[in-house]
Write a protein that holds these residues in place. Structure first.
Motif, short mmCIF file in Angstrom:
data_model
loop_
_atom_site.label_atom_id
_atom_site.label_comp_id
_atom_site.label_asym_id
_atom_site.label_seq_id
_atom_site.Cartn_x
_atom_site.Cartn_y
_atom_site.Cartn_z
N GLN A 28 32.91 -9.19 15.07
CA GLN A 28 34.21 -9.16 15.74
C GLN A 28 35.34 -8.62 14.90
O GLN A 28 36.45 -8.45 15.40
CB GLN A 28 34.60 -10.59 16.13
CG GLN A 28 33.96 -11.11 17.38
CD GLN A 28 34.43 -12.53 17.62
OE1 GLN A 28 33.66 -13.46 17.43
NE2 GLN A 28 35.66 -12.71 18.04
N ASP A 65 40.27 1.01 20.38
CA ASP A 65 40.28 0.38 21.69
C ASP A 65 39.50 1.22 22.71
O ASP A 65 38.74 0.69 23.52
CB ASP A 65 41.72 0.17 22.15
CG ASP A 65 41.81 -0.61 23.44
OD1 ASP A 65 41.28 -1.74 23.47
OD2 ASP A 65 42.38 -0.10 24.42
N VAL A 113 32.05 -12.86 26.06
CA VAL A 113 31.56 -12.29 27.33
C VAL A 113 30.54 -11.19 27.04
O VAL A 113 29.54 -11.04 27.74
CB VAL A 113 32.76 -11.73 28.14
CG1 VAL A 113 32.27 -10.88 29.31
CG2 VAL A 113 33.62 -12.87 28.66
N ASN A 114 30.80 -10.40 25.98
CA ASN A 114 29.91 -9.28 25.66
C ASN A 114 28.83 -9.62 24.63
O ASN A 114 28.11 -8.74 24.19
CB ASN A 114 30.76 -8.11 25.15
CG ASN A 114 31.60 -7.49 26.25
OD1 ASN A 114 31.10 -6.73 27.06
ND2 ASN A 114 32.88 -7.86 26.30
N GLU A 156 35.74 0.95 22.18
CA GLU A 156 35.23 -0.32 22.69
C GLU A 156 35.20 -0.31 24.22
O GLU A 156 34.22 -0.75 24.82
CB GLU A 156 36.10 -1.48 22.17
CG GLU A 156 35.69 -2.85 22.66
CD GLU A 156 34.21 -3.16 22.46
OE1 GLU A 156 33.69 -2.87 21.38
OE2 GLU A 156 33.59 -3.67 23.42
N LYS A 157 36.25 0.20 24.79
CA LYS A 157 36.35 0.22 26.26
C LYS A 157 35.18 0.98 26.90
O LYS A 157 34.65 0.56 27.93
CB LYS A 157 37.68 0.86 26.67
CG LYS A 157 37.94 0.89 28.17
CD LYS A 157 39.32 1.47 28.46
CE LYS A 157 39.60 1.50 29.95
NZ LYS A 157 40.93 2.09 30.24
N ILE A 189 38.24 -8.23 17.51
CA ILE A 189 37.97 -8.33 18.94
C ILE A 189 38.19 -9.79 19.32
O ILE A 189 37.58 -10.68 18.72
CB ILE A 189 36.54 -7.88 19.25
CG1 ILE A 189 36.43 -6.37 19.00
CG2 ILE A 189 36.15 -8.21 20.68
CD1 ILE A 189 35.07 -5.80 19.27
N GLY A 240 43.35 -6.41 25.49
CA GLY A 240 42.42 -7.54 25.66
C GLY A 240 41.17 -7.37 24.82
O GLY A 240 40.39 -8.31 24.65
N ARG A 241 40.95 -6.15 24.29
CA ARG A 241 39.76 -5.86 23.50
C ARG A 241 40.02 -5.80 22.00
O ARG A 241 39.08 -5.82 21.21
CB ARG A 241 39.17 -4.50 23.93
CG ARG A 241 38.62 -4.43 25.32
CD ARG A 241 38.27 -3.01 25.71
NE ARG A 241 39.46 -2.18 25.81
CZ ARG A 241 40.21 -2.07 26.90
NH1 ARG A 241 39.85 -2.70 27.99
NH2 ARG A 241 41.29 -1.32 26.92
N SER A 272 37.46 -14.34 23.36
CA SER A 272 37.12 -14.38 24.79
C SER A 272 36.35 -13.12 25.19
O SER A 272 35.33 -13.20 25.88
CB SER A 272 38.39 -14.50 25.63
OG SER A 272 39.30 -13.47 25.28
N TYR A 273 36.82 -11.97 24.71
CA TYR A 273 36.15 -10.70 25.04
C TYR A 273 34.79 -10.61 24.33
O TYR A 273 33.81 -10.15 24.91
CB TYR A 273 37.04 -9.54 24.62
CG TYR A 273 36.52 -8.19 25.04
CD1 TYR A 273 36.77 -7.68 26.31
CD2 TYR A 273 35.77 -7.42 24.17
CE1 TYR A 273 36.29 -6.45 26.70
CE2 TYR A 273 35.27 -6.18 24.54
CZ TYR A 273 35.55 -5.70 25.80
OH TYR A 273 35.05 -4.47 26.18
#
Lengths: 255, 292
Positions: free
Chosen positions: A166, B230, A160-161, B233-234, A153, A122-123, A156-157
């Motif tokens: 991106q 990932d 939000v952030n 970023e997480k 990225i 999702g990221r 949507s993610y």
């Protein structure tokens, strides 16, 4: 107008309504053309399992694709799912290819353009587009080309952030595949491949992999293939290190 | 056509053989160890295990600073041999306003005498804490045993504490072109367990994550790149600092800034190091400092 209501938004159903009349017309034309010219459908499905340093244990992939040959043109699409502890998304990738046969001084070549989308999580998503030239002299199968890659990225993610940056774009990467075929009998074939791409995985050009394939002609229009692949890391850093392996069983049927 | 192709094939095989011969013949001459194309005596999984044993008896360091702002110096690809730029860097890094120095790999050729020269230059002149990481060159000529003897561990972290906050600095061993299965798990656990307790999180890796231009230097395999990006970023990693490619580059993806440093090697026109700032406002800033 019908509406589908969910928690946060209202979606217009008309925008995604299936239109049977248009579909029927297009499909009829498609069938009519297909029956009157040299054309061929082909489908493949493969089950892959393996382990590498990034996979958090064993992973399983199921890849499937269909292609359609129309005179000198071929279109293909493929999709894959992954079952892995390292990966959140089950959908591994979607890929679209257009290929065309042509000759230069009676030597047959094939050109291919492709695009693939890999929603890693999702990221993070990966987008690849590329161009390949195929040349198959005698027992060899050679492919040479290049791809461009974007790490993204998802919107949507990012929203939000509140991210403004991106994407990262890797502009150019060489793609190559060299295979040598050795027929063992009328039905069995052995193939050795050195390449930096395989199915949906496009490595940097300095990270080649080795694949050994055993092919079996099951029927006139059906083939089985067993692939064993080996990944390394650090070759061009002059510090080669094991990275992983995979085994894959594939089935191809030509209609 | 077929005869022509057979001739071409034979020529290709002959030239390939000559190329391999030329590459392997001087395998122990100069700064490059060509045997690494076909074998490595120092696998990443082994180095990780040895590092963890060393870490168990040598706790991770915490540097305490008096104010909310502080500075670090970061150098990549010193390639000792010669030490003119290294001396300049260490002199600057020994000033009172610098909290620590980090060497992010390819510090020496891998040969024992170059390891000793690097260590003596830093050890004898550094007035502040310094941290040394592995690159691929550290591993040439079975160099890991010298690294381990002199610096102990290639996988570790340290923290810097201001009066109100603390920041986490993670040093990875990517000299083999992969961080390996065990180190990746260690990194995941570390970020999961500790990241929330720290303000800024900075990761150092010798090998580049992204490929900013067409180059022969090798990134980790694509599967590992996806997992790492990932993961960064997480867990809201703020910066990833790398060397290896010898040419500075910057990428920003979401919360994370990826910086590749110039080489600090003697004789390079663009030799520079990175000055990393934690500002009084709590943000990270940086400046490339060119050596004259």
């Amino acid at each position: 107008m019908k509406q589908i209501r969910n928690n946060s938004s209202i979606i217009s159903y008309d925008k995604i309504k299936f239109k049977p009349m248009k579909f029927t017309i297009f499909f009829s034309i498609f069938l009519l053309v297909s029956l009157h010219v040299k054309s061929q459908f082909s489908s493949t499905i493969a089950v892959e399992s393996g382990e590498n340093y990034a996979s958090s244990g064993y992973y399983g992939n199921i890849n499937g694709g269909v292609s359609y040959q129309f005179q000198d043109w071929q279109i293909a699409t493929a999709a894959g799912i992954t079952l892995s502890r390292a990966k959140e998304n089950v959908l591994n990738a979607l890929k679209f290819d257009v290929l065309r046969d042509f000759t230069i001084k009676e030597i047959p070549f094939k050109a291919e353009v492709f695009y693939q989308w890999r929603p890693y999580s999702g990221r993070l998503h990966e987008h690849d587009a590329g161009l390949l030239l195929h040349y198959n002299p005698k027992r060899f199968e050679l492919q040479l080309g290049a791809n461009t890659r974007i790490y993204k990225i998802p919107n949507s993610y990012a929203s939000v952030n509140h991210y403004t940056e991106q994407t990262v774009w890797e502009i150019f990467n060489l793609m190559y595949k060299a295979s040598y075929n050795q027929a063992l009998s009328e039905q069995f074939n052995l193939k050795f491949t050195a390449t930096n791409f395989d199915v949906f995985n496009i490595q940097q050009e300095t990270n080649p992999m080795l694949i050994m394939s055993l092919g079996y002609a099951l029927l006139k229009h059906a083939k089985l293939a067993l692939d064993i692949g080996y990944w390394q890391a650090g070759l061009f850093n002059m510090r080669v290190n094991y990275f992983g392996y995979f085994t894959r069983l594939g089935f191809q049927y030509d209609f | 056509m077929n005869d022509d192709f057979d001739d071409l094939k034979t020529d290709c095989m002959r030239h390939l053989f000559y190329l391999m011969y030329i590459l392997l013949l001087p395998s122990c001459i100069g700064e490059l160890d060509f045997t690494g194309f076909v074998r490595s005596t120092d696998r990443i999984e082994d180095r990780f295990k040895i590092s963890m044993v060393w870490n168990a008896s040598n706790p991770y360091q915490t540097i305490t600073v008096a104010g909310e702002s502080y500075q670090l110096l970061v150098a990549g690809d010193v390639h000792v041999g010669t030490t003119a730029n290294l001396h300049k860097f260490v002199d600057k890094g020994s000033q009172t306003d610098i909290s620590a120095m980090v060497f992010i790999g390819d510090n020496a050729t891998g040969k024992e005498e170059d390891y000793e020269r690097f260590n003596q230059t830093v050890e004898n002149n550094a007035a502040n804490p310094f941290f040394v990481m592995t690159g691929n060159h550290e591993l040439y000529f079975d160099g890991w045993k010298h690294f381990q003897r002199l610096f102990g561990s290639s996988v570790f972290y340290f923290s810097i504490e201001t009066p109100t906050l603390k920041d986490l600095y993670i040093c990875l061993d990517s000299g083999s072109g992969t961080i390996g299965k065990s180190q990746l798990q260690w990194l995941k656990n570390l970020l999961q367990e500790k990241r929330a307790a720290y303000d800024q999180c900075i990761i150092f890796s010798h090998v580049n994550i992204f490929r900013d231009h067409h180059t022969g230097s090798t990134n980790p395999p694509q599967q590992e790149v996806l997992v790492l990006v990932d993961l960064f970023e997480k867990y809201h990693v703020n910066m990833v600092l790398m060397g290896h490619d010898h040419t500075r580059a910057k990428d920003v993806l979401g919360n994370t800034t990826y910086l590749t440093l110039d080489a600090l090697r003697d004789g390079l026109k663009h030799a520079s190091y990175l000055q990393l700032y934690k500002t009084a406002e709590g943000t990270m800033d940086y400046e490339f400092v060119k050596l004259q």
